[in-house]
Design an enzyme around this catalytic site. Structure first.
Site, PDB file in Angstrom:
ATOM      1  N   SER A  93       0.785  -1.315   0.116  1.00  0.00           N
ATOM      2  CA  SER A  93      -0.034   0.116  -0.017  1.00  0.00           C
ATOM      3  C   SER A  93       0.976   1.258   0.130  1.00  0.00           C
ATOM      4  O   SER A  93       1.846   1.253   1.124  1.00  0.00           O
ATOM      5  CB  SER A  93      -0.896   0.043   1.149  1.00  0.00           C
ATOM      6  N   VAL A  98       7.249   2.063   4.066  1.00  0.00           N
ATOM      7  CA  VAL A  98       8.279   1.524   3.300  1.00  0.00           C
ATOM      8  C   VAL A  98       7.884   1.327   1.755  1.00  0.00           C
ATOM      9  O   VAL A  98       8.629   1.978   0.934  1.00  0.00           O
ATOM     10  CB  VAL A  98       8.490   0.076   3.747  1.00  0.00           C
ATOM     11  N   CYS A  99       6.628   1.362   1.556  1.00  0.00           N
ATOM     12  CA  CYS A  99       6.117   1.474   0.095  1.00  0.00           C
ATOM     13  C   CYS A  99       6.193   2.863  -0.351  1.00  0.00           C
ATOM     14  O   CYS A  99       6.556   3.264  -1.584  1.00  0.00           O
ATOM     15  CB  CYS A  99       4.506   1.127   0.163  1.00  0.00           C
ATOM     16  N   GLU A 100       6.053   3.908   0.527  1.00  0.00           N
ATOM     17  CA  GLU A 100       6.390   5.381   0.098  1.00  0.00           C
ATOM     18  C   GLU A 100       7.711   5.490  -0.152  1.00  0.00           C
ATOM     19  O   GLU A 100       7.991   6.182  -1.196  1.00  0.00           O
ATOM     20  CB  GLU A 100       5.923   6.141   1.309  1.00  0.00           C
ATOM     21  N   THR A 103       8.558   3.992  -3.674  1.00  0.00           N
ATOM     22  CA  THR A 103       7.941   4.632  -4.687  1.00  0.00           C
ATOM     23  C   THR A 103       8.604   6.076  -4.784  1.00  0.00           C
ATOM     24  O   THR A 103       8.932   6.270  -6.165  1.00  0.00           O
ATOM     25  CB  THR A 103       6.394   4.982  -4.352  1.00  0.00           C
TER      26      THR A 103
END
Lengths: 207, 165
Positions: A93, A98-100, A103
């Site tokens: 998500s 971590v995804c942020e 990305t």
């Protein structure tokens, strides 16, 4: 290696400021060089999570599945893409740290990739959430595709985490003929993938 | 199947809302902490189900803010805000706005919700999301009010829903 750590550290630090999440220590995130196979299992903070679906392998054609493009809400089938190298950055998500970070790394450090490499972030966030994230993060060089409906894309690769029903953290590179050439499924999903290694491979695939 | 509109174009849902006077169907949905919650977790109180496509669109956001304010004034009532948004998106939105009186629930693991309540959109670019609807359920689990908002871009009739409490 030292330079890379510094770059990652700087980016994570910036993300922390932007997102206002001072509670998360930046040193908690690291790039993991390891990988597990699609269709096996990953760990989340030490707890194993099975990966369900049809496992993809290197040299397979990318299977046909429908994703939804953020912004336009158009249906997209990546298996039909030809002529560009696809850099698929798959995350649970975009609204998690971590995804942020992954990305942002893709959007900022990934600027070293030639134009023939198409950078794509895929998650089960709604297309509206992806659009909002892209606008706030000012990441205009990345396509965002959503697997919100049933997680069919994740299933088609053996990357849907059973239990959470989110996509596992992975990098997949697809060559100009639609063939999968590189897969990293991060063994512990709170770690980042090895973005630099994937960048290097993407550049090789373009030649 | 129910016909509604999205920016004026006709689109459809998977069924019809449960009828006023009937018992609320059982459901399982996932909360902000990624924990699955069922109807039983909320029963015995009055329940407002505020159902919508995505919290990251303006009308949905307005409805969550309005119902959060109303929930603060009604301690015996639980307000459920239900969408396909991942729990992380709901946390981000409600955290940023200090909206702590509503319970946000996602159908991302439990897609049967949309069919059971007749609110899953079946066509148009919004296919797979939930339509905009409000249900009010009494302490005995009986549905006392429903509104399938006819146009996705329109706010629900808050006053009518609140009057049913």
């Amino acid at each position: 290696m030292k330079t890379r750590s510094f770059v990652v550290g700087s980016i994570l630090f910036l993300c922390t400021i932007i997102a206002g999440c001072a509670s998360q220590g930046t040193n908690a995130m690291r790039m993991d060089p390891g990988s597990v196979l699609p269709g096996t299992s990953v760990m989340r903070a030490g707890t194993p999570l099975d990966l369900v679906g049809t496992p993809i392998a290197v040299s397979d054609q990318l299977p046909a599945t429908a994703l939804v493009e953020a912004g336009t809400m158009d249906t997209v089938d990546l298996s039909q893409s030809r002529g560009r190298v696809l850099f698929l950055s798959i995350v649970p998500s975009i609204d998690t740290k971590v995804c942020e970070a992954q990305t942002h790394y893709l959007g900022e450090q990934g600027d070293r990739l030639p134009a023939g490499v198409e950078r794509i972030t895929i998650s089960r966030d709604t297309p509206f959430a992806q659009s909002r994230f892209a606008a706030e993060a000012k990441l205009t060089d990345i396509r965002f595709l959503s697997d919100y409906k049933e997680g069919a894309f994740g299933r088609s690769l053996g990357l849907l985490m059973n239990g959470p029903r989110l996509l596992a953290r992975a990098i997949i590179l697809v060559d100009k003929e639609g063939v999968v050439r590189y897969i990293q499924v991060v063994p512990e999903i709170t770690n980042l993938p090895d973005m630099e290694k994937a960048f290097d491979r993407a550049i090789e695939l373009l030649q | 199947m129910t016909a509604i509109t999205f920016k004026g174009d006709t689109i459809h849902t998977a069924g019809t809302l449960p009828a006023v006077g009937s018992r609320v169907p059982a459901f399982t949905l996932t909360d902000r902490d990624l924990i699955d919650r069922t109807l039983a977790d909320f029963q015995g109180r009055k329940i407002v189900m505020n159902i919508f496509p995505s919290i990251d669109t303006s009308i949905c956001a307005l409805s969550v803010r309005r119902f959060n304010a109303e929930a603060a004034a009604r301690p015996g009532t639980v307000i459920l805000c239900i969408s396909a948004d991942l729990p992380f998106a709901a946390s981000r939105f409600c955290g940023a706005e200090g909206l702590d009186k509503v319970v946000t629930l996602s159908d991302f693991r439990h897609k049967e919700f949309g069919a059971d309540f007749g609110v899953r959109i079946t066509d148009s670019p919004l296919a797979g999301l939930l339509s905009r609807a409000v249900l009010v359920v009494d302490e005995q689990g009986q549905i006392v009010f429903t509104e399938q908002v006819p146009e996705i871009g329109q706010e629900p009739d808050y006053d009518a829903a609140l009057a049913a409490l």
